[in-house]
Design a protein around this motif. Structure first.
Motif, PDB file in Angstrom:
ATOM      1  N   TRP A  34       0.837  -1.200   0.000  1.00 58.64           N
ATOM      2  CA  TRP A  34       0.000   0.000   0.000  1.00 58.64           C
ATOM      3  C   TRP A  34       0.871   1.250   0.000  1.00 58.64           C
ATOM      4  N   ARG A  67      -9.361   2.097   0.984  1.00 61.59           N
ATOM      5  CA  ARG A  67      -9.429   1.624   2.361  1.00 61.59           C
ATOM      6  C   ARG A  67     -10.578   2.350   3.068  1.00 61.59           C
ATOM      7  N   ARG A  76     -14.259   6.872   1.697  1.00 60.28           N
ATOM      8  CA  ARG A  76     -13.149   5.925   1.718  1.00 60.28           C
ATOM      9  C   ARG A  76     -11.844   6.585   1.317  1.00 60.28           C
ATOM     10  N   GLU A  81      -1.826   0.546  -4.712  1.00 56.58           N
ATOM     11  CA  GLU A  81      -1.127  -0.662  -4.296  1.00 56.58           C
ATOM     12  C   GLU A  81      -0.222  -1.127  -5.427  1.00 56.58           C
ATOM     13  N   PHE A 133     -10.570  -2.854  -3.792  1.00 54.53           N
ATOM     14  CA  PHE A 133     -10.308  -2.797  -2.358  1.00 54.53           C
ATOM     15  C   PHE A 133      -8.826  -2.965  -2.108  1.00 54.53           C
ATOM     16  N   ALA A 134      -8.330  -2.364  -1.013  1.00 51.39           N
ATOM     17  CA  ALA A 134      -6.977  -2.666  -0.582  1.00 51.39           C
ATOM     18  C   ALA A 134      -6.912  -4.154  -0.249  1.00 51.39           C
ATOM     19  N   GLU A 136      -5.978  -5.877   2.126  1.00 49.08           N
ATOM     20  CA  GLU A 136      -6.252  -6.386   3.474  1.00 49.08           C
ATOM     21  C   GLU A 136      -7.748  -6.461   3.784  1.00 49.08           C
ATOM     22  N   TRP A 137      -8.614  -6.377   2.783  1.00 46.32           N
ATOM     23  CA  TRP A 137     -10.057  -6.385   3.044  1.00 46.32           C
ATOM     24  C   TRP A 137     -10.528  -7.571   3.890  1.00 46.32           C
ATOM     25  N   TRP A 140     -10.401  -6.489   7.713  1.00 45.47           N
ATOM     26  CA  TRP A 140     -11.045  -5.288   8.233  1.00 45.47           C
ATOM     27  C   TRP A 140     -12.003  -5.651   9.355  1.00 45.47           C
ATOM     28  N   GLN A 144     -15.510  -1.498   9.651  1.00 50.90           N
ATOM     29  CA  GLN A 144     -14.836  -1.094   8.416  1.00 50.90           C
ATOM     30  C   GLN A 144     -15.472  -1.781   7.213  1.00 50.90           C
TER      31      GLN A 144
END
Length: 204
Positions: A34, A67, A76, A81, A133-134, A136-137, A140, A144
């Protein structure tokens, strides 16, 4: 005979290695790093990181990613990335050897970059994905996930999980790029789509 590492490669290796250790996430789709956009004065931007990976000859792509907002932020967060596809990670391991242990420990069913969901169409259910989406979804918090539209809009079921009746995300009254997802169980109009998905299997 081993090839000597150039000064440019050594400098790129130091920068990339630091970012991999501090600002990356490993998924079934590959490694994502990121970067805030625009990058801060003392931060390495996505473009700079991309140049370093080019120097190290590691195939990658730069994508716009989102994110959840922080604190009282409205909307958001937009960033970028730098993603190295899973098949290309062996090229990165050469420069960041500790990455190999993480690869060895990665679960076989680890989610990829994109969140998959179903959209009912006149011709039948279609599987789509949200790739913006980033990475790491999956990790979350529920709050989030709700802010990013990953909870059922009607009953609040967390669509990232596999639960009762194998609920699948189903697009209702969505807008381009921002679908409104419901689980297909809490409302009668989604039940037909849910039943039609049994032959498709798990979208994730």
């Amino acid at each position: 005979m081993a090839r000597l590492v150039t000064d440019d490669e050594q400098a790129a290796q130091r920068r990339v290695g630091g970012i991999v250790r501090t600002s990356s996430i490993l998924t079934g789709g590959g490694l994502a790093m990121w970067r805030d956009h625009p990058a801060g004065e003392w931060e390495t931007s996505a473009a700079e990181l991309s140049r370093d990976l080019d120097t190290l000859k590691v195939p990658h792509q730069v994508v716009v990613a989102f994110r959840p907002p922080r604190g009282r932020e409205a909307g958001r967060r937009t960033g970028q990335e730098v993603r190295v596809p899973f098949p290309e990670l062996t090229r990165l391991v050469r420069w960041v050897p500790p990455l190999q242990q993480l690869l060895d420990e990665l679960p076989a069913d680890s989610p990829g970059f994109a969140f998959a969901y179903c959209e009912a169409r006149p011709t039948g259910p279609a599987m789509l994905s949200l790739s913006s989406f980033a990475a790491e979804w999956p990790t979350w918090t529920v709050r989030q996930a709700g802010l990013m539209g990953l909870l059922c809009a009607r009953c609040g079921f967390d669509l990232r999980t596999r639960g009762a009746a194998q609920r699948l995300a189903y697009d209702v009254d969505g807008e381009p790029g921002r679908p409104r997802l419901v689980c297909g169980v809490c409302c009668g109009d989604g039940q037909a789509a849910l039943e039609g998905l049994t032959a498709l299997g798990d979208p994730t």
